[in-house]
Design an enzyme around this catalytic site. Sequence first.
Site, short mmCIF file in Angstrom:
data_model
loop_
_atom_site.label_atom_id
_atom_site.label_comp_id
_atom_site.label_asym_id
_atom_site.label_seq_id
_atom_site.Cartn_x
_atom_site.Cartn_y
_atom_site.Cartn_z
CD GLU A 237 -2.66 1.30 0.02
OE1 GLU A 237 -3.34 0.37 -0.43
OE2 GLU A 237 -2.56 2.41 -0.56
CG HIS B 241 8.62 20.69 0.78
ND1 HIS B 241 8.48 21.88 0.09
CD2 HIS B 241 7.83 19.79 0.17
CE1 HIS B 241 7.62 21.69 -0.90
NE2 HIS B 241 7.20 20.43 -0.87
CB CYS C 220 6.11 4.27 6.49
SG CYS C 220 4.44 3.60 6.61
#
Length: 374
Positions: free
Chosen positions: A147, A250, A259
């Site tokens: 996912e 950024h 994760c």
Amino acid sequence: MIGAGYVGLVSAACFTEFGWSVTCVDKDPARLAQMAEGRSPIYEPGLDDLLQRNMKAGLLRFTADLGPAVAKADVVFLAVGTPMRRGDGHADLSYVYGAVEELAPHLDGFTVITTKSTVPVGTSREIERRLKAVRPDADCAICSNPEFLREGSAIQDFTHPDRILVGLDDDRARAVMERLYKPLSIRQAPLMFVSRESAELAKYAANAFLALKISFINEIADLCEVVGADVQQVASAIGKDRRIGDKFLHPGPGYGGSCFPKDVSAIVRTAREAKAPVSIIEQVSRVNDERKIAMASRVEHAMGGSVRAKTIAVLGVTFKPNTDDMRDAPSLVIVPMLQERGATVRVYDPEGRKQAEPLLPGVVWCEGTYDALA
Ligand code: NAD
């Protein structure tokens, strides 16, 4: 759907939006009680509406009883956690294998079993081996369907994915997965079928690459500060190059979350064990750790060299906006360092407070932005 956390619950709710009937199985009684009332136990924008609508339509159910849910299922997703294992930094697969052993006795008819959890390369094969040991007669196919959703925009990401990646080696399973994802593939979402090993490794390679982009721009930011360049200008200039892209450039306090830290660590372990070390990726987490520590010193510098007896307001402590997830949040390094050096830290985080409060002792919790700033 086994495991109704950030990934399992969102995936389950989105599958019901496509019209599929989904039973979420979870072990956590507090999570189950909230979900039974149509309230999401995690903060994810839009999720409550999706839960309530599909519960009302009779498509979405919650249970602690894995047996009947598995027996009736055409597809069983494993969406349990794979945290970093204490001691060696590998992925802890005990929840995955625990669920596999629990579900094995209940398999009935051809069933596709697929990991949605992020699991190291070779896990599908190992699941297959363990299942066959318990249920040599089971008619099932083991797939990998990693996912890629992001917390905070999880529903949009799930329903508008850049790609759906399915690793398998069974034609019947392919037909099932094609049908399951048809509502997305007819809207042009690329549905990619690859080997199980490729799917498993692709997830880690993707997260390692994204973490690398963050560490890269953070190091460029350090260089900019010394030589008088503006990192925002540098980032937007290089980001215009389509080979580079402007996303994830950024500079900030270092990456965190559920994760990147654990997945970077796990791919490093996998590569070392395979005797094909990924030295660039090893450096990524080192740069990130240093970044978080250096951030406290930057605050000190900005306050004239010391934070002793100073009051500092912090707006938001979760690892990023629009989530309540505190796993590996940079604030967990930076805030205690400021406290140790004598600062009083006042925090406002309306969604994160519940998870953050036990993790950040000594902080003054505020009721609003102005309350924190005062
Ligand atoms: P989570 O901790 O929020 O949810 C896991 C859930 O599984 C918990 O509710 C737990 O109670 C349940 N569980 C554990 N063992 C169980 C069992 N045997 N039976 C039933 N339920 C069980 O985790 P998460 O953030 O959703 O992550 C799940 C997986 O997805 C991980 O491998 C993660 O790396 C991966 N992933 C996460 C994200 C993300 O943004 N959080 C994105 C992509 C992939």
